[in-house]
Motif scaffolding. Sequence first.
Motif, PDB file in Angstrom:
ATOM      1  N   THR A   1       0.832  -1.210   0.000  1.00 30.38           N
ATOM      2  CA  THR A   1       0.000   0.000   0.000  1.00 30.38           C
ATOM      3  C   THR A   1       0.863   1.255   0.000  1.00 30.38           C
ATOM      4  O   THR A   1       0.615   2.192  -0.756  1.00 30.38           O
ATOM      5  CB  THR A   1      -0.934   0.008   1.233  1.00 30.38           C
ATOM      6  N   LEU A   2       1.892   1.270   0.831  1.00 23.97           N
ATOM      7  CA  LEU A   2       2.800   2.411   0.904  1.00 23.97           C
ATOM      8  C   LEU A   2       3.602   2.547  -0.389  1.00 23.97           C
ATOM      9  O   LEU A   2       3.742   3.649  -0.940  1.00 23.97           O
ATOM     10  CB  LEU A   2       3.738   2.265   2.109  1.00 23.97           C
TER      11      LEU A   2
ATOM     12  N   ASP B   1      -0.711   6.214   3.310  1.00 22.55           N
ATOM     13  CA  ASP B   1      -1.256   5.815   4.601  1.00 22.55           C
ATOM     14  C   ASP B   1      -0.205   4.898   5.215  1.00 22.55           C
ATOM     15  O   ASP B   1      -0.052   3.750   4.793  1.00 22.55           O
ATOM     16  CB  ASP B   1      -2.586   5.084   4.392  1.00 22.55           C
TER      17      ASP B   1
ATOM     18  N   GLU C   1       1.696   2.763   8.131  1.00 21.68           N
ATOM     19  CA  GLU C   1       1.375   1.972   9.319  1.00 21.68           C
ATOM     20  C   GLU C   1       2.330   2.218  10.477  1.00 21.68           C
ATOM     21  O   GLU C   1       1.930   2.188  11.634  1.00 21.68           O
ATOM     22  CB  GLU C   1       1.418   0.481   8.978  1.00 21.68           C
TER      23      GLU C   1
ATOM     24  N   ALA D   1       6.600   6.671   8.593  1.00 18.88           N
ATOM     25  CA  ALA D   1       5.983   7.988   8.381  1.00 18.88           C
ATOM     26  C   ALA D   1       7.025   9.086   8.517  1.00 18.88           C
ATOM     27  O   ALA D   1       7.046  10.048   7.740  1.00 18.88           O
ATOM     28  CB  ALA D   1       4.843   8.209   9.378  1.00 18.88           C
TER      29      ALA D   1
END
Length: 191
Positions: A101-102, A113, A115, A120
Motif C-alpha cells: 500500500t505504501l 497511509d 502503518e 511515516a
Amino acid sequence: MKIESRLSPLQQDHMDAEQRRVLEEILSGPRGNLDGPFLAWVHSPGLADHAQRLGAFCRYGTRLPLRLTELAILVTAAWWQSQAEWQIHAPIAREAGVSETLIEALRDGRAPDVEHDDEALVVRLGQAIYRHKRVDDGLYAEAVAALGEAAVVELVGVFGYYALVAMTLNVFEVRRGSEPLPFAEPPRDEV
C-alpha cells in the motif's frame, strides 16, 4: 537482466586500466553487477570509484534498518520518477517489509497511509527535503529523537546519494530490459 541506456556500450578492449579496475571492484563487491547508475559511472572511473563506495555505505552500512533505507530510496525514486531506481528497489523494499500500500501510494504520488511511525517519519523527512530543501525544527527534533543524530545524518546521506543515482539514471535513460516503466515518461518536447 539486460540493462539499456543512451550511453556508448562498454567494450573491454576499449576500456582503460582505471575503468577495468573500477569495473572489477563493482562486480566483485556486494552488488555483483552494473545495474543502476554503475553502467554510466564506469565511463568516469574517478566518479565511479567514489560513488560506488558511498553507495555501498548508504545501502549496506548505515545504522538504519534495511526497511527504512529502502523506503528512503523509494521516496527519492518517486520524487525523481526514476524508472530503473524504482524497478530495482521496489522489490527489495517489499522484501524488507515496506507494505504494498505504501509502495503504490509513493509511486502514484498519493499521500501514503503509513502503518509504522518510523516509516511515516522517513517519508515526511524525505518529502520535506525534496519539496522545501530544508527541514523545520519540529521535524528535525522528531527525527533525532526517534532515530538518533548519527542515523539522521546517514538518512540524509541516503536521500542525497540516491538523488544522484536518480539523476544519473534519468539523464542516461538507464532501463532494465523490457520491464514496464513505473512512471509515465514526459513528452520529449517538454524535456
